[in-house]
Design a protein around this motif. Structure first.
Motif, PDB file in Angstrom:
ATOM      1  N   HIS A  27       0.810  -1.220   0.000  1.00 47.80           N
ATOM      2  CA  HIS A  27       0.000   0.000   0.000  1.00 47.80           C
ATOM      3  C   HIS A  27       0.844   1.272   0.000  1.00 47.80           C
ATOM      4  O   HIS A  27       0.312   2.358  -0.225  1.00 47.80           O
ATOM      5  N   GLN A  28       2.147   1.134   0.278  1.00 47.83           N
ATOM      6  CA  GLN A  28       2.989   2.312   0.426  1.00 47.83           C
ATOM      7  C   GLN A  28       2.973   3.150  -0.853  1.00 47.83           C
ATOM      8  O   GLN A  28       3.092   2.624  -1.957  1.00 47.83           O
ATOM      9  N   TRP A  29       2.758   4.451  -0.660  1.00 51.09           N
ATOM     10  CA  TRP A  29       2.695   5.468  -1.701  1.00 51.09           C
ATOM     11  C   TRP A  29       1.442   5.343  -2.573  1.00 51.09           C
ATOM     12  O   TRP A  29       1.281   6.087  -3.521  1.00 51.09           O
ATOM     13  N   ARG A  30       0.544   4.402  -2.241  1.00 47.37           N
ATOM     14  CA  ARG A  30      -0.693   4.222  -3.006  1.00 47.37           C
ATOM     15  C   ARG A  30      -1.933   4.468  -2.160  1.00 47.37           C
ATOM     16  O   ARG A  30      -2.919   4.993  -2.652  1.00 47.37           O
ATOM     17  N   HIS A  31      -1.892   4.039  -0.907  1.00 51.49           N
ATOM     18  CA  HIS A  31      -3.084   4.115  -0.051  1.00 51.49           C
ATOM     19  C   HIS A  31      -2.730   4.617   1.345  1.00 51.49           C
ATOM     20  O   HIS A  31      -1.644   4.342   1.846  1.00 51.49           O
ATOM     21  N   ASP A  64      -7.978   7.928  -1.040  1.00 45.83           N
ATOM     22  CA  ASP A  64      -7.183   6.698  -1.192  1.00 45.83           C
ATOM     23  C   ASP A  64      -7.049   5.927   0.132  1.00 45.83           C
ATOM     24  O   ASP A  64      -5.973   5.419   0.455  1.00 45.83           O
ATOM     25  N   VAL A  65      -8.137   5.840   0.878  1.00 45.01           N
ATOM     26  CA  VAL A  65      -8.110   5.164   2.179  1.00 45.01           C
ATOM     27  C   VAL A  65      -8.648   3.741   2.041  1.00 45.01           C
ATOM     28  O   VAL A  65      -9.738   3.536   1.515  1.00 45.01           O
ATOM     29  N   ARG A  66      -7.874   2.782   2.530  1.00 45.58           N
ATOM     30  CA  ARG A  66      -8.317   1.390   2.652  1.00 45.58           C
ATOM     31  C   ARG A  66      -8.621   1.171   4.128  1.00 45.58           C
ATOM     32  O   ARG A  66      -7.866   1.596   5.003  1.00 45.58           O
ATOM     33  N   VAL A  67      -9.727   0.501   4.406  1.00 40.44           N
ATOM     34  CA  VAL A  67     -10.183   0.309   5.787  1.00 40.44           C
ATOM     35  C   VAL A  67      -9.939  -1.140   6.226  1.00 40.44           C
ATOM     36  O   VAL A  67     -10.369  -2.078   5.556  1.00 40.44           O
ATOM     37  N   PHE A  68      -9.265  -1.279   7.358  1.00 35.36           N
ATOM     38  CA  PHE A  68      -9.002  -2.582   7.969  1.00 35.36           C
ATOM     39  C   PHE A  68      -9.812  -2.692   9.256  1.00 35.36           C
ATOM     40  O   PHE A  68      -9.892  -1.720  10.018  1.00 35.36           O
ATOM     41  N   LEU A  69     -10.384  -3.838   9.496  1.00 38.53           N
ATOM     42  CA  LEU A  69     -11.035  -4.140  10.774  1.00 38.53           C
ATOM     43  C   LEU A  69     -10.226  -5.248  11.421  1.00 38.53           C
ATOM     44  O   LEU A  69     -10.017  -6.303  10.811  1.00 38.53           O
ATOM     45  N   ASP A 137      -0.981  18.117  -2.425  1.00 34.12           N
ATOM     46  CA  ASP A 137      -0.447  17.962  -3.787  1.00 34.12           C
ATOM     47  C   ASP A 137      -1.419  17.180  -4.663  1.00 34.12           C
ATOM     48  O   ASP A 137      -1.601  17.506  -5.839  1.00 34.12           O
ATOM     49  N   GLU A 138      -2.053  16.151  -4.102  1.00 38.39           N
ATOM     50  CA  GLU A 138      -3.025  15.351  -4.855  1.00 38.39           C
ATOM     51  C   GLU A 138      -4.219  16.203  -5.279  1.00 38.39           C
ATOM     52  O   GLU A 138      -4.662  16.139  -6.430  1.00 38.39           O
ATOM     53  N   VAL A 139      -4.714  17.016  -4.368  1.00 40.05           N
ATOM     54  CA  VAL A 139      -5.866  17.877  -4.666  1.00 40.05           C
ATOM     55  C   VAL A 139      -5.483  18.899  -5.734  1.00 40.05           C
ATOM     56  O   VAL A 139      -6.241  19.133  -6.680  1.00 40.05           O
ATOM     57  N   ARG A 140      -4.307  19.492  -5.605  1.00 40.84           N
ATOM     58  CA  ARG A 140      -3.828  20.477  -6.580  1.00 40.84           C
ATOM     59  C   ARG A 140      -3.697  19.826  -7.958  1.00 40.84           C
ATOM     60  O   ARG A 140      -4.149  20.398  -8.962  1.00 40.84           O
ATOM     61  N   ALA A 141      -3.118  18.643  -8.027  1.00 42.05           N
ATOM     62  CA  ALA A 141      -2.944  17.944  -9.303  1.00 42.05           C
ATOM     63  C   ALA A 141      -4.294  17.599  -9.931  1.00 42.05           C
ATOM     64  O   ALA A 141      -4.475  17.722 -11.143  1.00 42.05           O
TER      65      ALA A 141
END
Length: 152
Positions: A27-31, A64-69, A137-141
């Protein structure tokens, strides 16, 4: 013969351990990862948080949030079940006890950004994410890409 049996047993044990391991680095740099940790699936704060997450599905996806329980005996990532050994290893990696009732936010860089009570409002989590330089940065892009699409 006995030696071969020991070697095979060791290999099967190692293979089972590898199969059960969940590699968070995928997930690093992706989520961003949001861990809900509870001692019981009937916990009222957990149930409330799950309802809140369901209502905020789009906002989580946008960030880009993944949820873990993570419960003591089982767990899920999004809606997919995790093997019991994987859940135990994740709980160990996150240093949570069977009694803990927590919400843990992990950034895209793999670092823990927040470790708080399970009943913490998701709006507070969104505000924290939205204040992160990477998110800005993501929002700006995205804004620039949208502008390029709509420009003549």
């Amino acid at each position: 013969m006995r030696r071969h049996l020991m070697i095979l047993t060791t290999l099967f044990t190692l293979a089972a351990d590898q199969a059960a391991a969940y590699d968070l680095s995928q997930h690093q740099w992706r989520h961003r990862l949001l861990f809900l940790v509870a001692h019981d699936s009937n916990d009222p704060d957990l149930s409330a948080k799950q309802r809140e997450i369901e209502l905020q599905r789009d906002a989580l996806f946008d960030r880009d949030v993944r949820v873990f329980l993570l419960l003591p005996e089982n767990g899920f990532v999004d809606d997919d079940a995790l093997p019991t050994l994987t859940v135990a290893r994740l709980r160990e990696q996150l240093e949570v006890t069977p009694e803990d009732r927590l919400l843990i936010l992990m950034g895209k860089d793999g670092g823990i950004k927040r470790r708080t009570e399970l009943h913490t409002d998701l709006r507070d989590i969104f505000l924290q994410i939205d204040s992160m330089p990477m998110r800005r940065d993501e929002v700006r892009a995205k804004r620039e890409a949208d502008r390029d699409i709509t420009s003549p």
